[in-house]
Write an enzyme that holds these catalytic residues in place. Structure first.
Site, PDB file in Angstrom:
ATOM      1  N   ASP A 207       0.819  -1.205   0.000  1.00 51.59           N
ATOM      2  CA  ASP A 207       0.000   0.000   0.000  1.00 51.59           C
ATOM      3  C   ASP A 207       0.856   1.259   0.000  1.00 51.59           C
ATOM      4  O   ASP A 207       0.512   2.268  -0.627  1.00 51.59           O
ATOM      5  CB  ASP A 207      -0.892   0.042   1.245  1.00 51.59           C
ATOM      6  CG  ASP A 207      -1.767  -1.180   1.407  1.00 51.59           C
ATOM      7  OD1 ASP A 207      -1.336  -2.276   1.020  1.00 51.59           O
ATOM      8  OD2 ASP A 207      -2.877  -1.042   1.954  1.00 51.59           O
TER       9      ASP A 207
ATOM     10  N   GLU B 284      -6.500 -10.235  -4.907  1.00 49.36           N
ATOM     11  CA  GLU B 284      -6.282 -11.385  -4.034  1.00 49.36           C
ATOM     12  C   GLU B 284      -7.383 -12.434  -4.153  1.00 49.36           C
ATOM     13  O   GLU B 284      -7.373 -13.428  -3.426  1.00 49.36           O
ATOM     14  CB  GLU B 284      -6.133 -10.911  -2.587  1.00 49.36           C
ATOM     15  CG  GLU B 284      -4.879 -10.077  -2.396  1.00 49.36           C
ATOM     16  CD  GLU B 284      -4.851  -9.355  -1.060  1.00 49.36           C
ATOM     17  OE1 GLU B 284      -5.713  -9.640  -0.211  1.00 49.36           O
ATOM     18  OE2 GLU B 284      -3.970  -8.493  -0.871  1.00 49.36           O
TER      19      GLU B 284
ATOM     20  N   LYS C 254     -11.457  -8.876  -6.561  1.00 48.28           N
ATOM     21  CA  LYS C 254     -11.567  -8.187  -5.271  1.00 48.28           C
ATOM     22  C   LYS C 254     -11.290  -6.699  -5.411  1.00 48.28           C
ATOM     23  O   LYS C 254     -11.982  -5.854  -4.836  1.00 48.28           O
ATOM     24  CB  LYS C 254     -10.589  -8.806  -4.269  1.00 48.28           C
ATOM     25  CG  LYS C 254     -10.611  -8.157  -2.888  1.00 48.28           C
ATOM     26  CD  LYS C 254      -9.572  -8.772  -1.963  1.00 48.28           C
ATOM     27  CE  LYS C 254      -9.625  -8.141  -0.579  1.00 48.28           C
ATOM     28  NZ  LYS C 254      -8.577  -8.674   0.322  1.00 48.28           N
ATOM     29  N   GLN C 255     -10.247  -6.378  -6.154  1.00 49.71           N
ATOM     30  CA  GLN C 255      -9.802  -4.983  -6.252  1.00 49.71           C
ATOM     31  C   GLN C 255      -9.135  -4.761  -7.604  1.00 49.71           C
ATOM     32  O   GLN C 255      -8.725  -5.709  -8.264  1.00 49.71           O
ATOM     33  CB  GLN C 255      -8.824  -4.663  -5.136  1.00 49.71           C
ATOM     34  CG  GLN C 255      -7.533  -5.452  -5.195  1.00 49.71           C
ATOM     35  CD  GLN C 255      -6.869  -5.620  -3.855  1.00 49.71           C
ATOM     36  OE1 GLN C 255      -7.391  -6.249  -2.961  1.00 49.71           O
ATOM     37  NE2 GLN C 255      -5.686  -5.025  -3.719  1.00 49.71           N
TER      38      GLN C 255
END
Length: 795
Positions: A373, A499, A603-604
């Protein structure tokens, strides 16, 4: 006791400050304690205090964090395997110096009892201070007014302070005030959410305690991580003559007690000046640390609270000059954006090589670990608003290169393998598919190096730490990937940002970022051959990097006309969204990973993030097709997702969707959208808010030699203004529906910056803003659909 010469606390009838810079929580928010504690956390990149109540109860999660302070815990596996990490790092709380408990008569001040006439906590984003005002009547009928101010000094790395007063509301009251310095504070157990922290109760062993009626000192050490931590408090009081003082000291708690009666018109005031430090036990002595923190706390007391407040305001004024973003027409999101930037300002330091964990120093979520991140979402912001802090964070990565080399050797890999999760530099993630296989973190670090150097021109950093990082990570990719018979280069068996899709071949994001890493390292060593010699890089190795980059596999589905997130992804079964209810999200808490891994559910942002990081690798038409395909399959079960989706939505002209994604990102913590803010703030989401504004609506791209802007504004923003630093000069950009204005407000007369505006090369000079019309929006059709129920809330 020391006399108090600081100014009195502010009175209720003083002029109200600018509410566009203040976050408020009242008695109506007492059921949101954990969220408030994170939102009101104060930090300076070294020391972090959660925004707990002064009296310490009620509390959701106390926390006094120091950057890097942790304890180790054993990782247990049902079935162990080679190279599985055996230890993990967990952030622990240093002794708590914020506590000031109050008894009125025999009743403790507790907002759950008695009658709360008024209660408010205010986070002043300009001053960097928390203010608290409470009016409370005890169950016995005695009323008091409590005020406090709290700060963690940006200027003084070790120093924080609490200024606290109590006075009767009407008749006389008997009070007992206990100012505590408390080690091994009990941490409440959390739920069974796998994202919550692993708690270590009583992690500190006492080594020294000292106290008198003015000063307190505790020195402790950890057992496994080998760290020594010292905290000193210097008190200053202003009391009526009939209030007595006393001190009680044990190995884990030092308590200064003030006891007496307060008549109407009298007040008792206590100011605590605290100083914190930790060092490895091998590099410090008990007395050395004790003297350091005692001296800093005493110096702060000597200078006084007024001096600390003035320093704090000056430090934030300097930071806000570049960090502030103005959004006219969006009042709620304006305040939320300043809140986001406030916590990014607090997250790191420029004067020491410190990590920036995923939660900063605002909570113990993710065990306080540093993840990708930081390089993926936080450093791209700090590179432009606080580049010295970005450099510090990269130097922290460089300091842990030895552990990355060791981990690569353990995994039988070349170069360096940086950990998926860590505090002390070792790999702390025991989850193989999403942790060990998430090798893209290495390219994320290299990407952050390249962007920092491009934005600052810092060649000194490049030839030292920067080149070390670039070469070590390039060697990883060159050794990990392989050529096939058709001459293409593949990276197999990895997990990309998404993920919900693990252990894949040729993840597009990983491959493109590895290509950028390989090319960036090759360019850097050829620009600095003397540094290349130091690292043993020869022309043949550089040629190998370039060959791998040129032959990198880019998965593409020609039948569907879209890039594949990974090889074969578009051939997987579709997820059954029709039979997935709102209560099934986040999916990771309701479905086995085996089911998630084998379906087209994201997921993202993964491929979408690749289009943001490597925009020159895709045509506009490819971006539009890719975005539509993956928007329909991305559920945003991660706070990391909204920002890159928002940037690409803006680029493609879907401005309503981009605006709503921006709102989701910037309100992630203020609205606790994921019900996880109590564990600490989501710094990546807060950084992503800036990215959505500046890269999305501002159209900033930095993958070329010059900055490039292709701006567009949604109807709900009347004006967007922001600054960024480019080679030491502050470029100020102002956007309205009609025009884009570029200026150098602080530059010398002969300063100029060249940039691109919608394909036109401009020269911006000091004292002469350059103005251009806003580009027309691209037309890629209607907004693409999201999975049922997963579109961000419409505003």
């Amino acid at each position: 006791m020391q006399p108090n010469t600081d100014p009195s606390p502010p009175e209720a009838d003083e002029p109200q400050p600018d509410e566009r810079w203040r976050i408020r929580r009242t008695r109506d928010d007492l059921d949101r304690l954990g969220e408030t504690e994170s939102v009101f956390a104060l930090s300076n990149g070294w020391l972090g205090w959660r925004g707990t109540l002064d009296e310490g109860d009620p509390v959701d999660m106390p926390g006094s964090y120091l950057s890097g302070l942790h304890e180790c815990r054993q990782l247990n596996y049902p079935e162990d395997g080679y190279a599985f990490p055996q230890l993990s790092d967990t952030a622990i709380s240093a002794p708590n110096a914020t506590l000031i408990r109050l008894w009125v008569g025999d009743e403790p001040l507790d907002l759950r009892t008695g009658t709360v006439l008024a209660h408010e906590q205010v986070l002043d984003l300009r001053a960097g201070v928390i203010e608290r005002h409470t009016e409370w009547i005890s169950p016995a009928g005695d009323g008091v007014r409590v005020r406090s101010r709290r700060l963690v000094s940006l200027r003084r790395r070790r120093v924080a302070a609490v200024d606290w007063t109590v006075e009767p509301l009407d008749g006389p009251v008997d009070v007992r005030i206990c100012a505590d310095l408390l080690a091994n504070e009990r941490i409440p157990e959390r739920g069974d959410d796998p994202r919550a922290a692993s708690l270590i109760q009583e992690p500190l062993t006492a080594e020294l305690h000292r106290a008198d009626d003015s000063d307190a000192l505790l020195v402790h050490r950890t057992q496994r991580s080998g760290q020594r931590v010292a905290v000193a408090v210097a008190h200053r009081t202003a009391l009526p003559e009939h209030v007595a003082t006393g001190v009680d000291a044990t190995a884990d708690r030092i308590r200064l007690t003030l006891t007496g009666a307060l008549r109407p018109g009298e007040r008792a005031r206590l100011t605590k000046f605290a100083a914190y430090e930790w060092r490895p036990v091998a590099d410090s002595s008990v007395e050395e640390l004790a003297d350091q923190v005692s001296g800093d706390a005493d110096a702060a007391r000597t200078d006084g609270l007024d001096a600390l407040l003035a320093e704090q305001r000056a430090a934030f004024d300097g930071a806000w000059r570049t960090a502030d973003v103005v959004l006219d027409g969006a009042e709620e999101l304006q305040l939320a954006t300043r809140f986001a930037m406030f916590h990014l300002i607090q997250a790191g330091r420029s004067d020491s090589d410190r990590a920036i964990p995923a939660k900063g120093l605002t909570g113990n979520g993710y065990d306080g670990h540093v993840l990708w991140d930081t390089e993926g979402y936080v450093l791209p912001v700090l590179t432009y608003v606080a580049p010295d802090v970005a450099r510090s964070a990269l130097r922290w990565r460089h300091a842990h290169l030895p552990q990355a080399f060791d981990r690569a050797a353990e995994l039988r890999l070349t170069g360096a393998t940086f950990p998926w999760r860590t505090i002390g530099g070792r790999e702390c993630s025991g989850y193989w598919p999403a942790g060990t296989a998430g090798l893209h973190v290495n390219a994320d670090i290299a990407d952050a190096v390249l962007r920092y150097v491009a934005a600052t021109g810092d060649e000194d950093f490049l030839v030292g730490a920067g080149l070390d990082l670039l070469v070590a990570t390039a060697r990883l990719w060159h050794g990990f990937g392989h050529f096939t018979d058709d001459g293409s280069f593949h990276i197999v068996g990895v997990t990309g940002p998404d993920e919900y899709t693990a252990l894949v071949d040729d993840n597009l994001f990983t491959n493109l970022m590895a290509r950028r890493n390989l090319r960036g390292a090759a360019d850097a060593v050829q620009r600095h051959p003397e540094a290349a010699g130091r690292l043993g890089v020869d022309p043949a190795e550089v040629a190998g990097w370039r060959a791998a980059a040129e032959a990198m596999t880019i998965p593409y589905d020609s039948k569907r006309g879209v890039h594949q997130q990974a090889a074969g992804f578009t051939d997987l079964p579709e997820w059954d969204f029709a039979n997935t209810s709102d209560d099934d999200y986040p999916l990771l808490l309701h479905f086995p990973y085996l089911e998630l891994y084998r379906h087209q559910v994201v997921k993202q942002a993964d491929l979408v993030l690749a289009m943001l990081r490597c925009p020159g690798e895709f045509t506009a038409e490819e971006k539009a097709a890719n975005f539509a395909y993956y928007e329909a399959r991305t559920v945003r079960d991660s706070s990391l997702s909204a920002a890159p989706q928002g940037v690409l939505a803006a680029e493609l002209g879907h401005l309503d969707l981009a605006y709503d994604l921006f709102a989701e990102s910037v309100l992630q913590d203020l609205k606790d959208l994921g019900d996880k803010t109590g564990d600490g703030l989501h710094l990546a989401s807060l950084g992503g808010a800036w990215l959505t504004l500046v890269q999305g609506f501002g159209g900033l791209r930095d993958d070329r030699e010059l900055l490039s802007f292709d701006p567009r504004l949604p109807d709900r923003i009347d004006r967007l203004a922001f600054s960024l630093l480019w080679h030491g000069h502050r470029l100020h950009v102002t956007l309205t529906a009609e025009e884009a204005r570029y200026a150098l407000p602080d530059a010398d007369a002969d300063t100029a910056i060249e940039l691109w505006h919608h394909g036109e090369r401009l020269r911006v000079t000091a004292g002469q803003p350059t103005v251009r019309p806003m580009p027309a929006l691209p037309d890629f059709g209607p907004e693409p659909p999201s999975p049922p129920g997963r579109r961000p809330a419409r505003r």
